[in-house]
Design a protein around this motif. Structure first.
Motif, PDB file in Angstrom:
ATOM      1  N   GLY A  53       4.149  16.189   2.050  1.00 42.44           N
ATOM      2  CA  GLY A  53       3.039  15.723   1.225  1.00 42.44           C
ATOM      3  C   GLY A  53       3.396  14.446   0.512  1.00 42.44           C
ATOM      4  O   GLY A  53       4.444  13.835   0.766  1.00 42.44           O
ATOM      5  N   HIS A  54       2.528  14.040  -0.398  1.00 43.52           N
ATOM      6  CA  HIS A  54       2.767  12.801  -1.146  1.00 43.52           C
ATOM      7  C   HIS A  54       4.028  12.940  -1.991  1.00 43.52           C
ATOM      8  O   HIS A  54       4.287  13.996  -2.588  1.00 43.52           O
ATOM      9  CB  HIS A  54       1.572  12.476  -2.034  1.00 43.52           C
ATOM     10  N   GLY A  55       4.807  11.864  -2.051  1.00 43.23           N
ATOM     11  CA  GLY A  55       6.087  11.914  -2.747  1.00 43.23           C
ATOM     12  C   GLY A  55       5.998  12.244  -4.220  1.00 43.23           C
ATOM     13  O   GLY A  55       6.972  12.733  -4.803  1.00 43.23           O
ATOM     14  N   LEU A  56       4.857  11.983  -4.855  1.00 38.98           N
ATOM     15  CA  LEU A  56       4.709  12.294  -6.274  1.00 38.98           C
ATOM     16  C   LEU A  56       4.252  13.734  -6.519  1.00 38.98           C
ATOM     17  O   LEU A  56       4.259  14.181  -7.665  1.00 38.98           O
ATOM     18  CB  LEU A  56       3.710  11.330  -6.925  1.00 38.98           C
ATOM     19  N   TRP A  94      -4.506  14.632   4.769  1.00 38.63           N
ATOM     20  CA  TRP A  94      -3.460  14.303   5.743  1.00 38.63           C
ATOM     21  C   TRP A  94      -3.697  12.951   6.389  1.00 38.63           C
ATOM     22  O   TRP A  94      -2.758  12.170   6.596  1.00 38.63           O
ATOM     23  CB  TRP A  94      -3.418  15.408   6.799  1.00 38.63           C
ATOM     24  N   ASP A  95      -4.937  12.639   6.718  1.00 37.27           N
ATOM     25  CA  ASP A  95      -5.239  11.392   7.422  1.00 37.27           C
ATOM     26  C   ASP A  95      -5.273  10.178   6.501  1.00 37.27           C
ATOM     27  O   ASP A  95      -5.508   9.060   6.966  1.00 37.27           O
ATOM     28  CB  ASP A  95      -6.579  11.517   8.156  1.00 37.27           C
ATOM     29  N   ARG A  96      -5.024  10.380   5.200  1.00 35.82           N
ATOM     30  CA  ARG A  96      -4.956   9.230   4.275  1.00 35.82           C
ATOM     31  C   ARG A  96      -3.560   8.606   4.236  1.00 35.82           C
ATOM     32  O   ARG A  96      -3.377   7.570   3.592  1.00 35.82           O
ATOM     33  CB  ARG A  96      -5.325   9.667   2.856  1.00 35.82           C
ATOM     34  N   ARG A 135       0.829  -1.202   0.000  1.00 39.97           N
ATOM     35  CA  ARG A 135       0.000   0.000   0.000  1.00 39.97           C
ATOM     36  C   ARG A 135       0.867   1.257   0.000  1.00 39.97           C
ATOM     37  O   ARG A 135       1.986   1.264   0.513  1.00 39.97           O
ATOM     38  CB  ARG A 135      -0.943   0.011   1.203  1.00 39.97           C
ATOM     39  N   ASP A 136       0.334   2.298  -0.577  1.00 37.03           N
ATOM     40  CA  ASP A 136       1.006   3.591  -0.671  1.00 37.03           C
ATOM     41  C   ASP A 136       0.998   4.249   0.711  1.00 37.03           C
ATOM     42  O   ASP A 136      -0.081   4.514   1.259  1.00 37.03           O
ATOM     43  CB  ASP A 136       0.255   4.467  -1.681  1.00 37.03           C
ATOM     44  N   PRO A 137       2.167   4.517   1.326  1.00 35.66           N
ATOM     45  CA  PRO A 137       2.162   5.125   2.660  1.00 35.66           C
ATOM     46  C   PRO A 137       1.622   6.554   2.678  1.00 35.66           C
ATOM     47  O   PRO A 137       1.294   7.077   3.745  1.00 35.66           O
ATOM     48  CB  PRO A 137       3.637   5.089   3.077  1.00 35.66           C
ATOM     49  N   GLY A 138       1.522   7.186   1.493  1.00 31.52           N
ATOM     50  CA  GLY A 138       0.937   8.513   1.422  1.00 31.52           C
ATOM     51  C   GLY A 138      -0.547   8.488   1.121  1.00 31.52           C
ATOM     52  O   GLY A 138      -1.241   9.502   1.268  1.00 31.52           O
ATOM     53  N   PRO A 172       5.717  10.957   3.631  1.00 32.40           N
ATOM     54  CA  PRO A 172       5.277  10.343   4.881  1.00 32.40           C
ATOM     55  C   PRO A 172       6.332   9.375   5.407  1.00 32.40           C
ATOM     56  O   PRO A 172       7.278   9.020   4.695  1.00 32.40           O
ATOM     57  CB  PRO A 172       4.017   9.589   4.456  1.00 32.40           C
ATOM     58  N   VAL A 173       6.157   8.936   6.651  1.00 28.00           N
ATOM     59  CA  VAL A 173       6.912   7.779   7.094  1.00 28.00           C
ATOM     60  C   VAL A 173       6.292   6.552   6.439  1.00 28.00           C
ATOM     61  O   VAL A 173       5.186   6.599   5.915  1.00 28.00           O
ATOM     62  CB  VAL A 173       6.955   7.662   8.630  1.00 28.00           C
ATOM     63  N   ASN A 174       6.999   5.445   6.465  1.00 27.38           N
ATOM     64  CA  ASN A 174       6.618   4.328   5.608  1.00 27.38           C
ATOM     65  C   ASN A 174       5.436   3.509   6.093  1.00 27.38           C
ATOM     66  O   ASN A 174       4.674   2.982   5.288  1.00 27.38           O
ATOM     67  CB  ASN A 174       7.811   3.393   5.407  1.00 27.38           C
TER      68      ASN A 174
END
Length: 469
Positions: free
Chosen positions: A296-299, A343-345, A12-15, A307-309
């Motif tokens: 924010g999201h890495g992309l 943020w909470d996603r 799953r995407d950590p972001g 995010p942290v992983n």
């Protein structure tokens, strides 16, 4: 007819942890046994091929990665959370790391270690090497093992972390396509797959990067068969700022090194010791640098910190924050939330500083592995050195000063595998010349430089009786 369902791991995407990035199949016990036996069967021919033939195969693989694969970089970001620029840099290092392993291996194996009329000494590979790699920088950390082990003549099986297996599996499969069958393989799964590799009788060495608890389990499993181990474990790297340092420049650089990959780097700076009279100046400058991070999201092209992983890392950092605030410790949080509504996603944490931290506090004495940096005041340089050496960690460290001779004098007193002066990252020259590893409980053995090749070689000596000459 009964169909056996193959177990899958969802990545799953950590972001955006409601999004599944991909799946990998968990290797069954029978599959692990088959892959290890194939690697064992391929080992003798790969070793006999000679270093020049092995070098040509690895150089062929390196050429396959000379153009950075943006799709792989995006995949890496979506599974481990790093911002895209960091992932692109990581993927771009694949050909460099393969070529460096070739250069170092050719040097190490070009000549006999000893050769005269009565004695000779050769270096030989172990055979099958199992490499277990973590999620924070899976491509680089895998290649730092795979290249040296292969050029030394071993066959290699890699088990990635289930938190970030996708990009590294694809990269290793592309490298394996340039090699004989069985020379390089990947198996996926959790701890049970790693354990099956460690205890397999055909595996002669295990190289692991990760945490101390798993390393201890590996040591116990490896003990029955005396399987050799190499560990690159956690760090709690101290930075000592001397009273003559350029505070604004040091603060800027230290923050950069502390918060890269959201603090999830084994040799990121994780605690800073500053002269008491300069504490506020340093903390103010460090906060100003930290406050510029955009989380924010890495992309997202505007994000400078992802995010942290995973949930465990998120909860650890949150627990540290909560514990400090409950005791009235000053925790200064900064940075910009790029997407507050989302943020909470994800496992998002804003970066923070602990100004005037107690040197005995958990946030100082243990590895946080997240975006939180304690700043500790000291009165005497001897106190700073004692505090820096006062944990069971000893991966890297750094000294910051305008006087290089003075900085060297402090560096000589620090217990670490590498001590940097006025920086905290390996340069290209450092990667080639300096073995990377930890003292105390930060590891066993070395990566990088010629010592990284030696980790995958063992000695074989031959002595002829004098009378037989």
């Amino acid at each position: 007819m009964t169909t056996t369902r193959v177990a899958q791991i969802e990545v799953r995407d950590p972001g955006r942890f409601d999004e599944v990035v991909g799946e990998v199949a968990v290797a069954s016990p029978d599959e692990i046994d088959r892959i290890v036996r194939e690697a064992d069967a391929a080992a003798a021919a790969w070793a006999r091929a000679g270093v020049d033939a092995r070098a040509e195969a690895l150089l062929s693989a390196a050429r396959d990665f000379d153009a950075v694969d943006d799709a792989l970089a995006e995949l890496l970001t979506r599974e481990n959370g790093s911002v895209l620029a960091v992932s692109q840099r990581e993927v771009s290092l694949v050909p460099h790391l393969l070529r460096m392993a070739v250069d170092l291996g050719l040097g190490a194996l070009a000549e006999p270690a000893v050769e005269d009329a009565t004695v000779s000494l050769r270096r030989r590979p172990y055979g099958v090497v199992a490499c277990i790699v973590p999620w924070n920088a899976p491509v680089v950390l895998a290649l730092q093992k795979v290249g040296p082990a292969l050029i030394a003549g071993n066959t290699v099986i890699v088990k990635p972390s289930p938190n970030a297996p996708l990009a590294v599996t694809r990269i290793l499969e592309r490298i394996a396509a340039h090699l004989p069958a069985g020379v390089l393989s990947v198996v996926n799964g959790g701890g049970e797959v790693g354990s099956a590799l460690v205890v397999h009788p055909a595996v002669r060495k295990v190289s692991f990067t990760g945490g101390e608890a798993v390393a201890r389990q590996i040591m116990v499993l490896a003990a029955d068969s005396f399987t050799r181990v190499h560990f690159e474990l956690g760090g709690n790297d101290p930075a000592i700022v001397l009273d003559d340092a350029d505070v604004p420049a040091a603060a800027e650089a230290i923050v950069s090194h502390a918060f890269r990959r959201s603090g999830q780097v084994c040799y990121a700076i994780k605690r800073v010791y500053v002269p008491r009279r300069r504490l506020d100046d340093f903390a103010d400058a460090a906060f100003a640098a930290m406050d510029r991070f955009v989380v924010g999201h890495g992309l997202d092209p505007d994000a400078t910190m992802g995010p942290v992983n995973n949930a465990a890392q998120f909860e650890r950092v949150r627990r540290l924050h909560d514990g400090l605030r409950e005791r009235g410790v000053r925790v200064e949080t900064g940075g910009v939330r790029l997407d507050p509504a989302g943020w909470d996603r994800g496992w998002y944490v804003q970066p923070s500083l602990v100004r005037g931290a107690d040197p005995r506090d958990e946030v100082v004495t243990t590895e946080q592995f997240g975006p939180i940096l304690p700043i500790v005041a000291y009165d005497q340089e001897a106190d700073a050195v004692a505090h820096a050496n006062g944990t069971e960690y000893g991966l890297c460290s750094s000294v910051w000063s305008s006087d290089l001779d003075r900085a060297r004098g402090i560096a000589e007193q620090l217990e670490a595998g590498i001590t940097f002066i006025n920086e905290h990252a390996l340069s290209p020259a450092g990667r080639r010349a300096l073995p990377f590893g930890g003292v105390k409980r930060s590891g066993i053995g070395w990566e990088g430089a010629s010592a990284g090749i030696d980790e995958y070689l063992q000695f074989h000596g031959i002595q002829v009786a004098e009378a037989a000459r």
